[in-house]
Design an enzyme around this catalytic site. Structure first.
Site, PDB file in Angstrom:
ATOM      1  N   GLY A  18     -48.800   7.677   5.648  1.00  0.00           N
ATOM      2  CA  GLY A  18     -49.416   7.703   4.317  1.00  0.00           C
ATOM      3  C   GLY A  18     -48.385   8.008   3.244  1.00  0.00           C
ATOM      4  O   GLY A  18     -47.176   7.955   3.476  1.00  0.00           O
ATOM      5  N   ARG A  19     -48.865   8.362   2.073  1.00  0.00           N
ATOM      6  CA  ARG A  19     -47.996   8.604   0.919  1.00  0.00           C
ATOM      7  C   ARG A  19     -46.955   9.689   1.213  1.00  0.00           C
ATOM      8  O   ARG A  19     -45.773   9.523   0.931  1.00  0.00           O
ATOM      9  CB  ARG A  19     -48.856   8.986  -0.287  1.00  0.00           C
ATOM     10  CG  ARG A  19     -48.087   9.206  -1.560  1.00  0.00           C
ATOM     11  CD  ARG A  19     -49.002   9.561  -2.733  1.00  0.00           C
ATOM     12  NE  ARG A  19     -50.035  10.530  -2.424  1.00  0.00           N
ATOM     13  CZ  ARG A  19     -49.851  11.860  -2.448  1.00  0.00           C
ATOM     14  NH1 ARG A  19     -48.692  12.363  -2.770  1.00  0.00           N
ATOM     15  NH2 ARG A  19     -50.844  12.672  -2.150  1.00  0.00           N
ATOM     16  N   ILE A  20     -47.377  10.798   1.795  1.00  0.00           N
ATOM     17  CA  ILE A  20     -46.440  11.895   2.061  1.00  0.00           C
ATOM     18  C   ILE A  20     -45.459  11.512   3.161  1.00  0.00           C
ATOM     19  O   ILE A  20     -44.261  11.793   3.064  1.00  0.00           O
ATOM     20  CB  ILE A  20     -47.204  13.187   2.405  1.00  0.00           C
ATOM     21  CG1 ILE A  20     -48.017  13.644   1.187  1.00  0.00           C
ATOM     22  CG2 ILE A  20     -46.248  14.285   2.856  1.00  0.00           C
ATOM     23  CD1 ILE A  20     -48.972  14.783   1.465  1.00  0.00           C
ATOM     24  N   ARG A  40     -50.852   4.840  12.744  1.00  0.00           N
ATOM     25  CA  ARG A  40     -51.955   5.014  13.707  1.00  0.00           C
ATOM     26  C   ARG A  40     -51.727   4.319  15.048  1.00  0.00           C
ATOM     27  O   ARG A  40     -52.150   4.810  16.080  1.00  0.00           O
ATOM     28  CB  ARG A  40     -53.248   4.472  13.105  1.00  0.00           C
ATOM     29  CG  ARG A  40     -53.826   5.379  12.066  1.00  0.00           C
ATOM     30  CD  ARG A  40     -55.204   4.893  11.638  1.00  0.00           C
ATOM     31  NE  ARG A  40     -55.780   5.821  10.700  1.00  0.00           N
ATOM     32  CZ  ARG A  40     -56.027   5.546   9.439  1.00  0.00           C
ATOM     33  NH1 ARG A  40     -55.774   4.343   8.967  1.00  0.00           N
ATOM     34  NH2 ARG A  40     -56.548   6.447   8.653  1.00  0.00           N
ATOM     35  N   THR A  85     -46.199  20.479   8.614  1.00  0.00           N
ATOM     36  CA  THR A  85     -46.680  20.826   7.270  1.00  0.00           C
ATOM     37  C   THR A  85     -47.999  20.103   7.012  1.00  0.00           C
ATOM     38  O   THR A  85     -48.458  20.060   5.879  1.00  0.00           O
ATOM     39  CB  THR A  85     -45.653  20.441   6.184  1.00  0.00           C
ATOM     40  OG1 THR A  85     -45.396  19.039   6.255  1.00  0.00           O
ATOM     41  CG2 THR A  85     -44.356  21.215   6.351  1.00  0.00           C
ATOM     42  N   GLU A 116     -55.420  29.433  10.959  1.00  0.00           N
ATOM     43  CA  GLU A 116     -55.029  29.975   9.662  1.00  0.00           C
ATOM     44  C   GLU A 116     -56.099  30.885   9.083  1.00  0.00           C
ATOM     45  O   GLU A 116     -57.274  30.545   9.172  1.00  0.00           O
ATOM     46  CB  GLU A 116     -54.785  28.785   8.719  1.00  0.00           C
ATOM     47  CG  GLU A 116     -53.706  29.015   7.708  1.00  0.00           C
ATOM     48  CD  GLU A 116     -53.240  27.708   7.116  1.00  0.00           C
ATOM     49  OE1 GLU A 116     -53.707  27.375   6.025  1.00  0.00           O
ATOM     50  OE2 GLU A 116     -52.411  27.031   7.743  1.00  0.00           O
ATOM     51  N   HIS A 134     -47.857  28.755   4.188  1.00  0.00           N
ATOM     52  CA  HIS A 134     -48.597  27.622   3.619  1.00  0.00           C
ATOM     53  C   HIS A 134     -48.433  27.556   2.095  1.00  0.00           C
ATOM     54  O   HIS A 134     -49.398  27.549   1.341  1.00  0.00           O
ATOM     55  CB  HIS A 134     -50.077  27.701   4.001  1.00  0.00           C
ATOM     56  CG  HIS A 134     -50.764  26.361   3.880  1.00  0.00           C
ATOM     57  ND1 HIS A 134     -51.918  26.098   4.543  1.00  0.00           N
ATOM     58  CD2 HIS A 134     -50.478  25.239   3.198  1.00  0.00           C
ATOM     59  CE1 HIS A 134     -52.315  24.864   4.268  1.00  0.00           C
ATOM     60  NE2 HIS A 134     -51.449  24.335   3.451  1.00  0.00           N
ATOM     61  N   GLY A 136     -46.026  25.228   0.633  1.00  0.00           N
ATOM     62  CA  GLY A 136     -45.194  24.069   0.336  1.00  0.00           C
ATOM     63  C   GLY A 136     -45.453  23.474  -1.038  1.00  0.00           C
ATOM     64  O   GLY A 136     -44.571  22.867  -1.637  1.00  0.00           O
TER      65      GLY A 136
END
Length: 169
Positions: A18-20, A40, A85, A116, A134, A136
């Site tokens: 994806g974008r990240i 995927r 991340t 978490e 957490h 970032g």
């Protein structure tokens, strides 16, 4: 003591296209690394054994929960590093702690945790893992931009009757 390795020449497997994931690929390439973008349909089992660094960028779904488990950790090079991340439950932290403690995996960097905000106690104190709280995205500008994305999405749905541009399906 306190020495790292350069990225130049390393193979960085980026799981999630994806974008990240795509932006991560662009950045690691700028440091001279070889990005391998796995979407995927990628054969992760084959790719994991070739990677020096594995960076996770997938959403948490039924199909990605424990995507990196004991079996997949065993496929990685003993010199490899795992970076999460994405979402904590994408990695089986008990299996990760075992791999790190035994030397089956060189290191890990975690910004998210399986349960978490609690961190698996077996990860605490290990010298080959970096644990971040957490944060970032913890810059003032980023948090303002995140808030504005929410405002824009609410406006689209409630006032304009349209689907927001950043909808995840």
């Amino acid at each position: 003591f306190m020495l790292g390795e350069r990225l130049e020449g390393k193979t960085v497997l980026i799981i999630g296209s994806g974008r990240i994931g795509r932006e991560t690929a662009r950045l690691v390439e700028a440091f001279g690394a070889v990005p391998v973008l796995a979407g995927r349909d990628a054969d992760l089992d084959a790719l994991l054994g070739e990677a020096d660094i594995v960076s996770l960028h997938v959403p948490l779904t039924a199909g990605t929960s424990h995507l990196i488990d004991g079996r997949r950790l065993a496929l990685m090079k003993p010199s490899a590093v795992l970076i999460n991340t994405a979402r904590g439950p994408v990695v089986d932290e008990a299996a990760l702690a075992t791999a790190l403690r035994s030397g089956a995996l060189a290191g890990a960097g975690l910004d998210v945790y399986e349960h978490e905000p609690h961190v698996n106690m077996r990860l605490l104190g290990l010298e080959n893992v970096v644990l971040a709280p957490h944060l970032g995205s913890a810059t003032r500008d980023t948090r303002i931009a995140m808030g504005m994305l929410c405002v824009d999405a609410l406006k689209a749905v409630l006032l304009e009757g349209r689907t927001p541009t950043n909808v995840v399906v």
